[in-house]
Write an enzyme that holds these catalytic residues in place. Structure first.
Site, PDB file in Angstrom:
ATOM      1  N   ASN A  87       0.873  -1.288  -0.027  1.00 44.84           N
ATOM      2  CA  ASN A  87      -0.180   0.092  -0.122  1.00 44.84           C
ATOM      3  C   ASN A  87       0.943   1.271  -0.052  1.00 44.84           C
ATOM      4  O   ASN A  87       1.511   1.537   0.813  1.00 44.84           O
ATOM      5  CB  ASN A  87      -0.933  -0.070   1.276  1.00 44.84           C
ATOM      6  CG  ASN A  87      -1.759   1.158   1.363  1.00 44.84           C
ATOM      7  OD1 ASN A  87      -2.076   2.027   0.333  1.00 44.84           O
ATOM      8  ND2 ASN A  87      -2.168   1.402   2.535  1.00 44.84           N
ATOM      9  N   LYS A  89       0.048   4.199  -0.202  1.00 39.98           N
ATOM     10  CA  LYS A  89      -0.745   5.343   0.230  1.00 39.98           C
ATOM     11  C   LYS A  89      -0.357   6.646  -0.413  1.00 39.98           C
ATOM     12  O   LYS A  89      -0.467   6.702  -1.552  1.00 39.98           O
ATOM     13  CB  LYS A  89       0.006   5.538   1.776  1.00 39.98           C
ATOM     14  CG  LYS A  89       0.004   4.276   2.743  1.00 39.98           C
ATOM     15  CD  LYS A  89       0.056   4.324   4.171  1.00 39.98           C
ATOM     16  CE  LYS A  89       0.149   3.278   4.963  1.00 39.98           C
ATOM     17  NZ  LYS A  89      -0.085   3.539   6.393  1.00 39.98           N
ATOM     18  N   HIS A 137      -9.645   0.497   5.265  1.00 42.08           N
ATOM     19  CA  HIS A 137      -8.454   0.791   5.639  1.00 42.08           C
ATOM     20  C   HIS A 137      -8.582   1.747   6.985  1.00 42.08           C
ATOM     21  O   HIS A 137      -9.324   2.840   6.761  1.00 42.08           O
ATOM     22  CB  HIS A 137      -7.326   1.400   4.732  1.00 42.08           C
ATOM     23  CG  HIS A 137      -5.868   1.344   5.052  1.00 42.08           C
ATOM     24  ND1 HIS A 137      -5.556   2.385   5.909  1.00 42.08           N
ATOM     25  CD2 HIS A 137      -4.938   0.641   4.994  1.00 42.08           C
ATOM     26  CE1 HIS A 137      -4.212   2.245   6.196  1.00 42.08           C
ATOM     27  NE2 HIS A 137      -3.875   1.103   5.667  1.00 42.08           N
ATOM     28  N   GLU A 165      -6.814   4.150   8.006  1.00 44.05           N
ATOM     29  CA  GLU A 165      -6.627   5.660   7.873  1.00 44.05           C
ATOM     30  C   GLU A 165      -8.147   6.129   7.060  1.00 44.05           C
ATOM     31  O   GLU A 165      -8.382   7.568   7.527  1.00 44.05           O
ATOM     32  CB  GLU A 165      -5.759   5.927   6.739  1.00 44.05           C
ATOM     33  CG  GLU A 165      -4.202   5.591   7.621  1.00 44.05           C
ATOM     34  CD  GLU A 165      -3.097   5.241   6.828  1.00 44.05           C
ATOM     35  OE1 GLU A 165      -3.068   5.474   5.722  1.00 44.05           O
ATOM     36  OE2 GLU A 165      -1.906   4.999   7.399  1.00 44.05           O
ATOM     37  N   GLU A 190      -5.504  -5.689  10.484  1.00 51.50           N
ATOM     38  CA  GLU A 190      -4.637  -4.470  11.007  1.00 51.50           C
ATOM     39  C   GLU A 190      -4.928  -3.773  11.895  1.00 51.50           C
ATOM     40  O   GLU A 190      -5.774  -2.449  12.026  1.00 51.50           O
ATOM     41  CB  GLU A 190      -4.685  -3.455   9.648  1.00 51.50           C
ATOM     42  CG  GLU A 190      -4.218  -4.279   8.304  1.00 51.50           C
ATOM     43  CD  GLU A 190      -3.826  -3.182   7.529  1.00 51.50           C
ATOM     44  OE1 GLU A 190      -2.816  -3.409   6.827  1.00 51.50           O
ATOM     45  OE2 GLU A 190      -4.226  -2.055   7.118  1.00 51.50           O
ATOM     46  N   GLY A 217       1.693   2.262  10.895  1.00 50.28           N
ATOM     47  CA  GLY A 217       2.548   3.335  10.622  1.00 50.28           C
ATOM     48  C   GLY A 217       3.396   3.778  11.744  1.00 50.28           C
ATOM     49  O   GLY A 217       3.891   4.912  12.123  1.00 50.28           O
ATOM     50  N   SER A 253       3.260  -2.378  10.561  1.00 45.74           N
ATOM     51  CA  SER A 253       4.585  -2.172  10.661  1.00 45.74           C
ATOM     52  C   SER A 253       5.283  -3.557  10.397  1.00 45.74           C
ATOM     53  O   SER A 253       6.240  -3.935  11.126  1.00 45.74           O
ATOM     54  CB  SER A 253       4.968  -1.750  12.061  1.00 45.74           C
ATOM     55  OG  SER A 253       4.322  -0.371  12.298  1.00 45.74           O
TER      56      SER A 253
END
Ligand code: PEP
Length: 266
Positions: A9, A11, A96, A98, A170, A176, A214
């Site tokens: 990904n 991003k 996701h 985010e 996730e 991140g 991560s």
């Protein structure tokens, strides 16, 4: 041999030129990837078409990071699942963290996007995960169940459809942050739970579970040891060629031998 999925990904880390450079570099390495590794890249919407052509020619999959559920219309700034499909995409991320936490995407919107992804002929990668607070309060399974039920309950999944459903576990606190979820925790708790519930909710679909949060060259082997984890969804470390190639290399290293059983040590 276990089929391994490595999903990158990108991003919003790479601009147009950087995406094309990395796509070309990856394509140049693709012949070295073992046959049991299926790599897919999720570039930004802007870079997807040009980088996608290079990646697809090299046998690397291409996916959208986000889709809108209406096919066409007055939705400024959005790109529909159907449009991504027409531009050569095969996969799409949905839910996701985010999107959920920075853009306020609700479980209902995730469901609408998932339905649009299926209708457009794309393979969905549904992301689920709990926040640090939810985990501290012992609510991990409760949160995962709410997210999974909202996305999958009574979802029409044609019997003859051979597309798998990818579910990426996730944990929000691991994304991140450099603070990856311990592989034992990721496997034993969440994956067993997600796997069972997904199969119960959607028996017609072949469910493939990934871990994300991560992932690094040093920790990927731990996740792939789990019987019900078939790959990883990687953000930051996938946007750097060397790190991503090291992840790919370590994904196929022989797994360490199991510990010796006491009494049989000699
Ligand atoms: C992700 O974006 O899905 C992700 C797992 O990010 P990172 O690898 O950077 O934690």
């Amino acid at each position: 041999m276990k089929q391994i999925y490595l999903f990158a990904n990108w991003k919003m880390y790479l601009d147009f030129d950087e995406s094309n450079i990395l796509a070309n570099a990856l394509a140049g390495e693709a012949e070295k990837f073992p046959t049991n590794v299926k790599m897919t890249v999720f570039p930004s919407a802007l870079s997807l078409y040009s980088a996608g052509q290079v990646l697809r020619d090299a046998g690397i999959g291409v996916g959208a990071q986000n889709v809108y559920w209406v096919d066409k219309g007055g939705y400024t700034g959005e790109v529909s699942a159907q449009m991504f499909q027409a531009a050569g995409c095969e996969y799409a991320l949905v839910g996701h963290s985010e999107r959920r936490h920075q853009f306020g995407e609700s479980n209902h919107e995730v469901r609408q996007k998932l339905e649009a992804i299926l209708a457009a002929g794309l393979t969905p990668v549904l992301c689920v995960g709990e926040t640090a607070k939810e985990r501290e309060e012992g609510k991990t399974e409760e949160v995962l169940e709410i997210q999974l039920r909202a996305a999958l309950q009574n979802l029409a999944w044609p019997k003859e459809d051979e597309r798998p459903l990818f579910i990426a576990y996730e944990p929000v606190w691991a994304i991140g942050t450099g603070n990856a979820c311990d592989d034992t925790e990721a496997c034993a708790v969440a994956h067993n739970f997600i796997d069972k519930l997904a199969v119960e909710l959607l028996p017609a679909a072949a469910v493939i579970i990934l871990y994300g949060g991560s992932v690094r060259p040093e920790n990927i082997a731990g996740y792939l040891k789990c019987e019900n984890v078939s790959g990883v969804l990687v953000g930051g470390a996938s946007a750097k060629l060397e790190t991503w190639l090291d992840i790919a290399k370590n994904a196929v290293l022989p797994l360490p031998a199991p510990p010796l059983i006491k009494g049989r040590e000699k």
